[in-house]
Write an enzyme that holds these catalytic residues in place. Sequence first.
Site, mmCIF file in Angstrom:
data_model
loop_
_atom_site.group_PDB
_atom_site.id
_atom_site.type_symbol
_atom_site.label_atom_id
_atom_site.label_comp_id
_atom_site.label_asym_id
_atom_site.label_seq_id
_atom_site.Cartn_x
_atom_site.Cartn_y
_atom_site.Cartn_z
ATOM 1 C CB ALA A 65 59.643 88.419 23.929
ATOM 2 N N GLY A 109 60.393 93.273 22.290
ATOM 3 C CA GLY A 109 59.514 92.795 21.229
ATOM 4 C C GLY A 109 58.304 93.693 21.017
ATOM 5 C CD GLU A 112 62.559 93.300 18.519
ATOM 6 O OE1 GLU A 112 62.266 92.698 19.571
ATOM 7 O OE2 GLU A 112 63.363 92.865 17.692
ATOM 8 C CD GLU A 132 65.121 93.489 23.090
ATOM 9 O OE1 GLU A 132 65.636 94.616 23.253
ATOM 10 O OE2 GLU A 132 64.208 93.274 22.277
#
Length: 258
Positions: A65, A109, A112, A132
């Site tokens: 992200a 992300g 993911e 993260e």
Amino acid sequence: MAYETIIVENSDGIALITLNRPDALNALNSQLLGELADAVEEADRSDKIRCIVLTGSEKAFAAGADIKEMADKSFVEMYRSNFFGAESDRFLRVRKPIIAAVAGYALGGGCELAMMCDFIIAADTAKFGQPEINLGVIAGIGGTQRMTRFVGKSKSMDMHLTGRFMNAEEAESCGLVSRVVPAKKLRDEAMSAAGKIAEKSLLATMAVKDTVNRAYETTLAEGINYERRMFQSLFATEDQAEGMASYIDKREPQFRDK
Ligand code: HXC
């Protein structure tokens, strides 16, 4: 539709979607995830598209992200916007198969997102990770749940707690990815897999996706019962009759998605 952060190329029943924020290693921001959700929904609606391939660049599938977008947000902003929740749900509602073709970094992300696809083909340059923890947060679009189901608790804990990266070989050996290919062949391999899927009855491919995913949502007994009913219901389709007749007649099937 015109997109700024992704490129969509349609050919031979396949929608090839390339994440395209090269200056940020394809970091996922709100615009990109919104455009991606629009693009996969458009492919899902299209009568011409039968399979979707999602890929990034040689250096990065997606490096996570967008940290610069998230850094100054408050809990209230994250919670009120349900950060990336709506976009993820839209992506997951797509009923046609989505293949992730991953080269380079698939982190946070990005990892993911790859795991939200139906299977992952990795280049030998791929690096997967959930770093993260180094930012004082945890995965937020399914990483702790999907990775644990895919690779087991011990390795998932290791990845999420240490933030280390996993190379393609390790990812294949633990079942995170379905196959590893030389980086130069990644796109061809993914397009060839998508091409094979595109030749099948769309009804059957959608039933496979729905039924395999059911394995993660329910008990074994319920899942087996669901599979049995799905299998039986495909006998209501012309494609079942055609598929079986073509086998008996020793010819290629002509599926019509009916
Ligand atoms: C914003 C990013 C970024 C990211 C890379 N960039 N990753 N920008 N968000 N996640 C930007 C860099 O700031 C830099 O821009 C440019 O991309 C190139 O990156 P470099 O760091 O210079 O490249 P390199 O040295 O090769 O290192 C590659 C890297 C590193 C190891 C992948 O960039 C990195 O560690 N990135 C962060 C990975 C990460 O922590 N991901 C998890 C994010 S949190 P500039 O302009 O500075 O040159 C997450 C939460 C998900 O994903 C949950 C959501 C709900």
